[in-house]
Design a protein around this motif. Structure first.
Motif, PDB file in Angstrom:
ATOM      1  N   THR A  49       0.826  -1.208   0.000  1.00  0.00           N
ATOM      2  CA  THR A  49       0.000   0.000   0.000  1.00  0.00           C
ATOM      3  C   THR A  49       0.861   1.260   0.000  1.00  0.00           C
ATOM      4  O   THR A  49       0.521   2.266  -0.635  1.00  0.00           O
ATOM      5  N   SER A  50       1.993   1.208   0.670  1.00  0.00           N
ATOM      6  CA  SER A  50       2.859   2.390   0.746  1.00  0.00           C
ATOM      7  C   SER A  50       3.446   2.771  -0.613  1.00  0.00           C
ATOM      8  O   SER A  50       3.911   3.904  -0.794  1.00  0.00           O
ATOM      9  N   LYS A  51       3.429   1.838  -1.563  1.00  0.00           N
ATOM     10  CA  LYS A  51       3.994   2.106  -2.885  1.00  0.00           C
ATOM     11  C   LYS A  51       2.946   2.597  -3.890  1.00  0.00           C
ATOM     12  O   LYS A  51       3.284   2.962  -5.018  1.00  0.00           O
ATOM     13  N   MET A  52       1.686   2.610  -3.494  1.00  0.00           N
ATOM     14  CA  MET A  52       0.637   3.026  -4.408  1.00  0.00           C
ATOM     15  C   MET A  52       0.700   4.531  -4.646  1.00  0.00           C
ATOM     16  O   MET A  52       0.729   5.316  -3.696  1.00  0.00           O
ATOM     17  N   ASP A  53       0.717   4.931  -5.910  1.00  0.00           N
ATOM     18  CA  ASP A  53       0.892   6.324  -6.312  1.00  0.00           C
ATOM     19  C   ASP A  53      -0.346   6.766  -7.087  1.00  0.00           C
ATOM     20  O   ASP A  53      -0.750   6.100  -8.047  1.00  0.00           O
ATOM     21  N   ASP A  90      -8.189   3.389  -4.411  1.00  0.00           N
ATOM     22  CA  ASP A  90      -7.944   4.074  -3.142  1.00  0.00           C
ATOM     23  C   ASP A  90      -7.236   3.091  -2.220  1.00  0.00           C
ATOM     24  O   ASP A  90      -7.471   1.883  -2.289  1.00  0.00           O
ATOM     25  N   LYS A  91      -6.373   3.602  -1.357  1.00  0.00           N
ATOM     26  CA  LYS A  91      -5.615   2.714  -0.481  1.00  0.00           C
ATOM     27  C   LYS A  91      -6.526   1.909   0.451  1.00  0.00           C
ATOM     28  O   LYS A  91      -6.155   0.822   0.885  1.00  0.00           O
ATOM     29  N   GLN A  92      -7.711   2.452   0.743  1.00  0.00           N
ATOM     30  CA  GLN A  92      -8.647   1.705   1.587  1.00  0.00           C
ATOM     31  C   GLN A  92      -9.190   0.467   0.882  1.00  0.00           C
ATOM     32  O   GLN A  92      -9.716  -0.438   1.532  1.00  0.00           O
ATOM     33  N   ILE A 134      -7.385  -1.691  -0.455  1.00  0.00           N
ATOM     34  CA  ILE A 134      -6.452  -2.779  -0.155  1.00  0.00           C
ATOM     35  C   ILE A 134      -6.631  -3.143   1.311  1.00  0.00           C
ATOM     36  O   ILE A 134      -5.822  -2.799   2.181  1.00  0.00           O
ATOM     37  N   ASP A 135      -7.722  -3.820   1.595  1.00  0.00           N
ATOM     38  CA  ASP A 135      -8.102  -4.179   2.958  1.00  0.00           C
ATOM     39  C   ASP A 135      -7.558  -5.574   3.279  1.00  0.00           C
ATOM     40  O   ASP A 135      -7.986  -6.578   2.697  1.00  0.00           O
ATOM     41  N   LYS A 136      -6.601  -5.614   4.202  1.00  0.00           N
ATOM     42  CA  LYS A 136      -5.924  -6.872   4.519  1.00  0.00           C
ATOM     43  C   LYS A 136      -6.900  -7.967   4.931  1.00  0.00           C
ATOM     44  O   LYS A 136      -6.852  -9.093   4.402  1.00  0.00           O
ATOM     45  N   GLU A 137      -7.790  -7.676   5.873  1.00  0.00           N
ATOM     46  CA  GLU A 137      -8.688  -8.709   6.390  1.00  0.00           C
ATOM     47  C   GLU A 137      -9.648  -9.206   5.308  1.00  0.00           C
ATOM     48  O   GLU A 137      -9.937 -10.397   5.217  1.00  0.00           O
ATOM     49  N   GLU A 138     -10.128  -8.295   4.492  1.00  0.00           N
ATOM     50  CA  GLU A 138     -11.050  -8.686   3.417  1.00  0.00           C
ATOM     51  C   GLU A 138     -10.338  -9.554   2.384  1.00  0.00           C
ATOM     52  O   GLU A 138     -10.886 -10.549   1.900  1.00  0.00           O
ATOM     53  N   ILE A 139      -9.111  -9.186   2.052  1.00  0.00           N
ATOM     54  CA  ILE A 139      -8.348  -9.962   1.076  1.00  0.00           C
ATOM     55  C   ILE A 139      -8.031 -11.349   1.619  1.00  0.00           C
ATOM     56  O   ILE A 139      -8.172 -12.365   0.920  1.00  0.00           O
ATOM     57  N   LEU A 140      -7.619 -11.424   2.892  1.00  0.00           N
ATOM     58  CA  LEU A 140      -7.309 -12.728   3.490  1.00  0.00           C
ATOM     59  C   LEU A 140      -8.550 -13.613   3.561  1.00  0.00           C
ATOM     60  O   LEU A 140      -8.455 -14.836   3.424  1.00  0.00           O
TER      61      LEU A 140
END
Length: 217
Positions: free
Chosen positions: A85-89, A152-154, A156-162
């Protein structure tokens, strides 16, 4: 006049067949998506083999049909999505690939997530181009289990993806859901499982022997 008539005749003549074919070829041919260098494919191989847990690609500034590695690393399960997420531009189109280990003590597997990132500050042309190229891009990355589209960075939701990754496994084994069939026939007051003893076999009485037959001489 004769000169004017000749000019009008030339203007109405059809274009040469080769010129027509050249024009058609120019408008229908598209360049295939590929890696800018061997690093692109090697990085994805490293992800698949467990040496990395994320790789982020961007289009080359010199060639919009070639992908270059923007970032890669081994951040760990708890931090890998934060690292990506930190690399998303907001001014770029990016393709991120993440390896996650999921399962339990009975079934551990690697699953692979693709994240297509379309920055909010991109022009409408570049945003529209992504939808037409996405499938061609993903052909370079076989074995993807879960696809995510993010603007949007939101997103990329870790829990939803897992949760999606877990569903993609198709099974959920573990001590909480595993039952030993030999221990499932009864339970004690303390909550422990046990198998009740089988009854002893009942002995059957032997059949009486036949009486001897007398034979007179």
């Amino acid at each position: 006049s004769r000169d004017q008539e000749s000019k009008e005749r030339r203007e109405t003549l059809p274009a040469h067949p080769q010129q027509q074919q050249k024009t058609t070829t120019t408008t229908t041919t598209t360049m295939a998506i590929s890696f800018d260098s061997s690093e692109g494919g090697a990085s994805y191989d490293a992800l698949r083999s467990g040496q990395l847990d994320h790789v982020v690609y961007a289009f080359s500034e010199s060639d919009a049909n070639r992908l270059v590695v923007k970032d890669k690393g081994l951040a760990g399960r708890d931090s890998v999505f934060d690292a990506v997420t930190s690399k998303m531009d907001d001014a770029q189109v990016l393709f991120a690939f993440v390896r996650v280990e999921t399962g339990d003590e009975l079934s551990k597997r690697n699953k692979f997530v693709s994240i297509t990132w379309v920055g909010e500050n991109l022009s409408p042309f570049k945003k529209g181009r992504v939808s037409g190229l996405k499938n061609d891009v993903l052909k370079l990355f076989p074995g993807i289990n879960v696809e995510v589209f993010a603007t949007d960075k939101q997103d990329i939701d870790k829990e939803e993806i897992l949760a999606k990754v877990k569903t993609a496994m198709g099974a959920n084994y573990g001590s909480a859901s595993f039952t030993d069939p030999t221990l499932a026939q009864g339970s004690s007051s303390s909550g422990s499982s046990f198998a009740p003893p089988r009854p002893a076999p009942v002995a059957q009485p032997a059949a009486p022997a036949p009486a001897p037959v007398k034979v007179e001489a």
